[in-house]
Design an enzyme around this catalytic site. Structure first.
Site, PDB file in Angstrom:
ATOM      1  N   GLY A  10      -6.385  -7.742   3.160  1.00  0.00           N
ATOM      2  CA  GLY A  10      -5.691  -8.063   4.406  1.00  0.00           C
ATOM      3  C   GLY A  10      -6.502  -8.917   5.355  1.00  0.00           C
ATOM      4  O   GLY A  10      -5.947  -9.684   6.151  1.00  0.00           O
ATOM      5  N   ASN A  11      -7.853  -8.832   5.258  1.00  0.00           N
ATOM      6  CA  ASN A  11      -8.689  -9.623   6.160  1.00  0.00           C
ATOM      7  C   ASN A  11      -8.607 -11.112   5.858  1.00  0.00           C
ATOM      8  O   ASN A  11      -9.018 -11.948   6.673  1.00  0.00           O
ATOM      9  CB  ASN A  11     -10.151  -9.150   6.075  1.00  0.00           C
ATOM     10  CG  ASN A  11     -10.735  -9.313   4.679  1.00  0.00           C
ATOM     11  OD1 ASN A  11     -10.136  -8.866   3.703  1.00  0.00           O
ATOM     12  ND2 ASN A  11     -11.887  -9.921   4.584  1.00  0.00           N
ATOM     13  N   LYS A 128       0.558   5.712   1.807  1.00  0.00           N
ATOM     14  CA  LYS A 128       0.218   4.295   1.965  1.00  0.00           C
ATOM     15  C   LYS A 128       0.308   3.869   3.424  1.00  0.00           C
ATOM     16  O   LYS A 128       1.386   3.862   4.016  1.00  0.00           O
ATOM     17  CB  LYS A 128       1.156   3.438   1.109  1.00  0.00           C
ATOM     18  CG  LYS A 128       0.882   1.947   1.202  1.00  0.00           C
ATOM     19  CD  LYS A 128      -0.489   1.598   0.658  1.00  0.00           C
ATOM     20  CE  LYS A 128      -0.749   0.098   0.733  1.00  0.00           C
ATOM     21  NZ  LYS A 128      -2.155  -0.220   0.402  1.00  0.00           N
ATOM     22  N   LYS A 213      -1.460  -2.485  -3.617  1.00  0.00           N
ATOM     23  CA  LYS A 213      -1.600  -3.797  -4.259  1.00  0.00           C
ATOM     24  C   LYS A 213      -2.731  -3.821  -5.280  1.00  0.00           C
ATOM     25  O   LYS A 213      -2.669  -4.588  -6.240  1.00  0.00           O
ATOM     26  CB  LYS A 213      -1.762  -4.899  -3.215  1.00  0.00           C
ATOM     27  CG  LYS A 213      -2.990  -4.824  -2.331  1.00  0.00           C
ATOM     28  CD  LYS A 213      -4.134  -5.688  -2.792  1.00  0.00           C
ATOM     29  CE  LYS A 213      -5.249  -5.642  -1.763  1.00  0.00           C
ATOM     30  NZ  LYS A 213      -6.547  -6.058  -2.266  1.00  0.00           N
ATOM     31  N   LYS A 275      -9.248   0.981  -4.626  1.00  0.00           N
ATOM     32  CA  LYS A 275      -9.899  -0.188  -5.228  1.00  0.00           C
ATOM     33  C   LYS A 275     -10.765   0.227  -6.413  1.00  0.00           C
ATOM     34  O   LYS A 275     -10.722  -0.398  -7.483  1.00  0.00           O
ATOM     35  CB  LYS A 275     -10.729  -0.924  -4.163  1.00  0.00           C
ATOM     36  CG  LYS A 275      -9.888  -1.562  -3.062  1.00  0.00           C
ATOM     37  CD  LYS A 275     -10.746  -2.148  -1.972  1.00  0.00           C
ATOM     38  CE  LYS A 275      -9.914  -2.917  -0.964  1.00  0.00           C
ATOM     39  NZ  LYS A 275      -8.743  -2.233  -0.453  1.00  0.00           N
TER      40      LYS A 275
END
Length: 312
Positions: A10-11, A128, A213, A275
């Site tokens: 997102g960054n 989420k 994601k 992740k």
């Protein structure tokens, strides 16, 4: 050429404290795509995935405010809207960067549906995070007034959480493979893809959820036969004791050690845990390497000298 899936965080679209406008996202992407174009120039067959949690959350806020004028869309339709808008911005900025380098490589965005199980336990336990951060008092007020499920997110504040079922299959996988064979750079499975189930008639229908994601990216990487899976985030490495005086960067992790650290609770479920989980799943099922690192460190990480390298 090597197939590589790169999941941008997102960054890459919005940094903390920035206004979530299209102009800001495009400006941030101008820097992001330079690193992605380097990968294309180095000869990788590139598939880009991205998150959409903040953008979906913002759409939900907009629609909640306007609900007396226009009826809100279900979350799966909002997933599709953000997949299209973010995919458009990535493909345009990357295409322009490749053109500046005189690289004639087509860039395509594939609207991607991801099949999930209608009985997935994630529907009963929303996890989420989507949308903006709130202080605790505001979060509890929203929980009472709107019925939202609110949870504290890795020490960064409170956010709304929605169901996040496990991804099982990619509906458009054959189209994605064909475009890769035709030497396209692809943006696919954006925001984890649009969650769909197969109904009793054997037809697809959308469900209210946001798929993680990184999990979707790992699945996509396995299905296309990628030789490498890279997760880009805001930090150079995964860490144990993150944010504490004794934090330690993880340079190389075997699948076995990564699983042990996950079980011991070293990774926050709202940020690093999925992740590590996604990287481990990719490595375990393919025998290939996965990397977790920052956007700025990606080229060094690819030669094994930077980032967290997860190996068999």
């Amino acid at each position: 050429m090597k197939k590589i899936v790169v999941a941008i965080g997102g960054n890459a679209l919005n940094k903390p404290g920035e206004k979530p406008t299209a102009e800001v996202m495009k400006t941030n992407l101008l820097g992001t795509v330079k690193h992605l174009a380097d990968l294309v120039e180095d000869g990788f067959d590139l598939v880009i995935t991205h998150g959409n949690g903040p953008q979906v959350g913002n759409l939900l806020v907009q629609q909640e405010i306007a609900k007396d004028t226009l009826p809100p869309f279900p979350i799966d339709v909002n997933d599709a809207m953000t997949q299209g808008s973010i995919g458009y911005l990535i493909t345009q900025t990357l295409s322009n960067e490749l053109k500046r380098r005189e690289l004639r490589v087509p860039v395509s965005c594939v609207l991607t549906q991801i099949i999930v199980d209608r009985d997935d336990p994630g529907f009963k336990n929303p996890t989420k995070p989507v949308g903006p951060f709130y202080d605790e008092e505001t979060a509890k007020s929203l929980q009472e007034s709107k019925g939202w499920v609110m949870k504290e997110d890795a020490g960064r504040g409170w956010r709304r959480v929605v169901p996040s079922p496990m991804p099982l299959d990619v509906v458009e996988i054959e189209s994605i493979k064909a475009l890769l064979e035709a030497n396209n750079v692809l943006v696919a499975a954006g925001g984890g893809g649009i969650p769909v189930v197969v109904n009793d008639a054997g037809e697809l229908e959308g469900v209210e959820a946001v798929i993680d994601k990184d999990r979707a990216s790992s699945l996509l990487a396995r299905l296309i036969g990628a030789e490498m899976f890279v997760i880009l985030t805001a930090v150079d490495h995964a860490y144990v004791n993150f944010g504490k005086s004794n934090q330690q960067a993880l340079k190389e992790l075997s699948v076995k050690d990564a699983k042990r650290l996950m079980e011991e609770g070293h990774f926050a479920h709202g940020s690093m845990y999925p992740k590590i989980e996604a990287a481990v799943n990719f490595v375990e099922k393919t025998g290939h390497r996965a990397i977790i690192t920052s956007l700025e460190g990606v080229e060094r990480a690819l030669d094994g000298s930077f980032g967290t390298q997860i190996v068999p």
